[in-house]
Design a protein around this motif. Sequence first.
Motif, mmCIF file in Angstrom:
data_model
loop_
_atom_site.group_PDB
_atom_site.id
_atom_site.type_symbol
_atom_site.label_atom_id
_atom_site.label_comp_id
_atom_site.label_asym_id
_atom_site.label_seq_id
_atom_site.Cartn_x
_atom_site.Cartn_y
_atom_site.Cartn_z
ATOM 1 N N ASP A 1 78.726 42.125 23.390
ATOM 2 C CA ASP A 1 78.360 41.511 24.668
ATOM 3 C C ASP A 1 79.434 41.626 25.740
ATOM 4 O OD1 ASP A 1 76.008 40.593 23.380
ATOM 5 O OD2 ASP A 1 77.025 38.768 22.710
ATOM 6 N N GLY A 2 80.703 41.762 25.340
ATOM 7 C CA GLY A 2 81.805 41.748 26.298
ATOM 8 C C GLY A 2 82.092 43.107 26.892
ATOM 9 N N ARG A 3 83.142 43.152 27.706
ATOM 10 C CA ARG A 3 83.548 44.376 28.385
ATOM 11 C C ARG A 3 85.071 44.456 28.428
ATOM 12 N NH1 ARG A 3 80.715 47.144 33.522
ATOM 13 N NH2 ARG A 3 79.143 47.225 31.869
ATOM 14 N N SER A 4 85.598 45.665 28.381
ATOM 15 C CA SER A 4 87.045 45.868 28.384
ATOM 16 C C SER A 4 87.666 45.387 29.689
ATOM 17 C CB SER A 4 87.367 47.351 28.187
ATOM 18 O OG SER A 4 88.747 47.594 28.376
ATOM 19 N N ILE A 5 88.788 44.678 29.559
ATOM 20 C CA ILE A 5 89.540 44.238 30.737
ATOM 21 C C ILE A 5 90.749 45.144 30.983
ATOM 22 C CG2 ILE A 5 88.791 41.848 30.501
ATOM 23 C CD1 ILE A 5 91.600 41.220 29.373
ATOM 24 N N ARG A 6 90.761 46.304 30.361
ATOM 25 C CA ARG A 6 91.892 47.218 30.551
ATOM 26 C C ARG A 6 92.155 47.529 32.020
ATOM 27 N NH1 ARG A 6 92.591 53.140 27.575
ATOM 28 N NH2 ARG A 6 94.770 53.490 28.201
ATOM 29 N N VAL B 1 84.821 37.177 24.543
ATOM 30 C CA VAL B 1 84.037 38.318 24.054
ATOM 31 C C VAL B 1 84.589 39.642 24.577
ATOM 32 C CG1 VAL B 1 81.880 37.064 23.678
ATOM 33 C CG2 VAL B 1 82.376 38.028 25.947
ATOM 34 N N ASP B 2 85.506 39.582 25.535
ATOM 35 C CA ASP B 2 86.088 40.806 26.105
ATOM 36 C C ASP B 2 87.249 41.358 25.280
ATOM 37 O OD1 ASP B 2 84.321 40.593 28.251
ATOM 38 O OD2 ASP B 2 85.740 39.438 29.458
ATOM 39 N N LEU B 3 87.771 40.584 24.347
ATOM 40 C CA LEU B 3 88.948 41.040 23.613
ATOM 41 C C LEU B 3 88.632 42.247 22.736
ATOM 42 C CD1 LEU B 3 90.626 37.648 22.627
ATOM 43 C CD2 LEU B 3 91.277 39.227 24.448
ATOM 44 N N ARG B 4 87.517 42.198 22.002
ATOM 45 C CA ARG B 4 87.199 43.333 21.130
ATOM 46 C C ARG B 4 87.039 44.635 21.922
ATOM 47 N NH1 ARG B 4 82.031 44.319 16.959
ATOM 48 N NH2 ARG B 4 82.763 46.411 16.299
ATOM 49 N N PRO B 5 86.211 44.688 22.960
ATOM 50 C CA PRO B 5 86.109 45.952 23.698
ATOM 51 C C PRO B 5 87.410 46.375 24.356
ATOM 52 C CG PRO B 5 84.823 44.220 24.772
ATOM 53 C CD PRO B 5 85.237 43.691 23.448
ATOM 54 N N THR B 6 88.263 45.424 24.718
ATOM 55 C CA THR B 6 89.555 45.771 25.311
ATOM 56 C C THR B 6 90.451 46.455 24.287
ATOM 57 O OG1 THR B 6 89.426 43.902 26.839
ATOM 58 C CG2 THR B 6 91.593 44.859 26.473
ATOM 59 N N PHE B 7 90.551 45.878 23.107
ATOM 60 C CA PHE B 7 91.381 46.488 22.065
ATOM 61 C C PHE B 7 90.860 47.876 21.690
ATOM 62 C CE2 PHE B 7 92.593 42.006 20.269
ATOM 63 C CZ PHE B 7 93.392 41.794 21.381
ATOM 64 N N ALA B 8 89.538 48.011 21.601
ATOM 65 C CA ALA B 8 88.965 49.317 21.271
ATOM 66 C C ALA B 8 89.254 50.336 22.374
ATOM 67 C CB ALA B 8 87.456 49.179 21.064
ATOM 68 N N ASP B 9 89.130 49.918 23.612
ATOM 69 C CA ASP B 9 89.403 50.800 24.748
ATOM 70 C C ASP B 9 90.845 51.285 24.709
ATOM 71 O OD1 ASP B 9 89.253 52.156 27.149
ATOM 72 O OD2 ASP B 9 89.131 50.359 28.396
ATOM 73 N N GLY C 1 96.040 46.382 36.907
ATOM 74 C CA GLY C 1 96.176 45.989 38.308
ATOM 75 C C GLY C 1 94.969 46.257 39.171
ATOM 76 N N GLY C 2 93.898 46.785 38.584
ATOM 77 C CA GLY C 2 92.696 47.048 39.358
ATOM 78 C C GLY C 2 91.633 45.996 39.106
ATOM 79 N N ILE C 3 90.798 45.743 40.097
ATOM 80 C CA ILE C 3 89.674 44.831 39.954
ATOM 81 C C ILE C 3 88.406 45.640 40.228
ATOM 82 C CG2 ILE C 3 88.544 42.722 40.734
ATOM 83 C CD1 ILE C 3 91.184 42.142 39.456
ATOM 84 N N ALA D 1 108.875 48.507 22.331
ATOM 85 C CA ALA D 1 108.396 47.497 23.286
ATOM 86 C C ALA D 1 107.622 48.139 24.423
ATOM 87 C CB ALA D 1 109.573 46.700 23.832
ATOM 88 N N GLY D 2 108.058 49.322 24.850
ATOM 89 C CA GLY D 2 107.410 49.981 25.975
ATOM 90 C C GLY D 2 106.029 50.526 25.676
ATOM 91 N N ARG D 3 105.692 50.653 24.402
ATOM 92 C CA ARG D 3 104.353 51.122 24.072
ATOM 93 C C ARG D 3 103.587 50.108 23.217
ATOM 94 N NH1 ARG D 3 107.844 54.562 21.008
ATOM 95 N NH2 ARG D 3 107.460 54.493 18.745
ATOM 96 N N THR D 4 103.888 48.830 23.453
ATOM 97 C CA THR D 4 103.212 47.742 22.740
ATOM 98 C C THR D 4 102.685 46.720 23.731
ATOM 99 O OG1 THR D 4 104.639 48.016 20.801
ATOM 100 C CG2 THR D 4 103.444 45.939 20.991
ATOM 101 N N LEU D 5 101.445 46.309 23.538
ATOM 102 C CA LEU D 5 100.826 45.248 24.320
ATOM 103 C C LEU D 5 100.921 43.945 23.537
ATOM 104 C CD1 LEU D 5 98.934 44.359 26.729
ATOM 105 C CD2 LEU D 5 97.025 44.819 25.174
#
Length: 495
Positions: free
Chosen positions: A379-384, A360-368, A389-391, A304-308
């Motif tokens: 087209d999207g961008r990672s939301i990691r 569209v941000d989900l794919r780059p987030t998962f890859a990141d 907690g950062g913006i 659980a601690g290493r799963t999103l």
Amino acid sequence: MSSRPRRTLIILLVAALLTAACRPEREIATSPPAAVRPNIVFVLVDDLSKNLVRYMPNVLALQRDGTTFTNYTVTDSLCCPSRASMLTGRYPHNTGIVKNHGSDGGFRLFHRRGQERSTFATDLQAAGYRTAFLGKYLNEYEPRKTVVAGKPYVPPGWDQWFAGGNDYANVNYTLNENGRLRWYGTRPQDYLTDVLSAKARKFITSTAAEGKPFLVEVSTYAPHRPYRPAPRDAASFPGLTAPRTAAFGRVPVNAPKWLARHSPLTSAQLRHIDYNFRRRVQSVQAVDRMIGDLRATLTKAGIAGRTLVVFSSDNGYHMGEYRLAPGKQTAFDLDVNVPLVAAGAGVKVGQVISAVVENVDLRPTFADLAGTTVPAHVDGRSIRPLLAGGIPALWRRAALIEHSDPATDPADPDYTRFTENIPPAYEALRTSSFTYVEYVDGGREYYDRRSDPHQMLNLVAKLAPGRLSELSAALHGLATCEGASTCWPAARAVS
């Protein structure tokens, strides 16, 4: 060393040990070492509007344990275009998937265009992840009919594949199980959401035992029409009615012409809406239990601690708001602003983020998260960074929404013979504070959602000509962009 320094050192060591022991377990679980690539469990549901979340205790627990995005927007409030955007990280005008069926949408076109060869599944599989897909894929995919080289088809990128077809009733269905067909009937244990849940838990347990990172997507048919609940939930929530918000049974002031002519809802329509809203609440109970069971499985497996864990929907749903019969495809928040909740590895606990994010941000987030990159055409961008907690200082200001003409194929599960309930084609901008819409027939809308959260006052006529020109130019720029190099600046050009 004298006795006094020794005592001081002992006191400090004891205090440090006590602090570590008393630290909340979920904080420890959500801060894995930077080098650890997290597992990803993605639960995607069908047609879930935000007003159902209050009836889902396990989703509410996920919110408390993680991060909730209040301004998550889908590229199109229609199943197949939205899912294509998630898989590819591209807007509908770039995927070419703008319908569920036919020459301009659906699985067949997605497959013919070769887009399955470049998705978040292929990204993560290439990065060494074990991948599994369970449930609803893209409209037009049918286990019995989708055959390649004489075998039931499994798209690239997926190590394990358990997909259905037009199985919205959740009973009497066939799954393609890794290239073999298996039929399920009407027994309580055949209820589709429960079957998917059991298979996902088995995949998690076996893959965890192997020590490999994994991605599993569980894509339910609930709560899509006909809103069929599991047998054990069919009598739950007696007397529950649809919420009577400020938009219920009313049209906005200065409504666009496709909507302005709508008559008040009849008593029969109201009874129908209340009955089906209760069915929708009943049908998501199995989804909610599945989320709790998946998280319990992760805990039991020690990972659980290493799963999103990520929860979302392909689009929202309206039921009586704006005098509309149950459906979607509008640019109103009920249809395009859906839940996005994440908890687990690398996610800040109890966080609510208002930054504008999009499917569209989900794919780059998962890859990141997997330590890999995506092609330049994404087209999207990672939301990691947001999850942690950062913006970022330079973040997107607007999301793009696109909608093609109404569904005209009766085989489409979202087809309606009452076309007056579906808007004409449009493009729209959605920021954290306003929504701006341009229809193909020349109509426009502008809603200030801070002062008018239910979008009941169209202010477009009060905008200065210069402001209208700015918005129209910004919308055109985003609606014609391609790839991060042009889409990201276009998403930031809106003010």
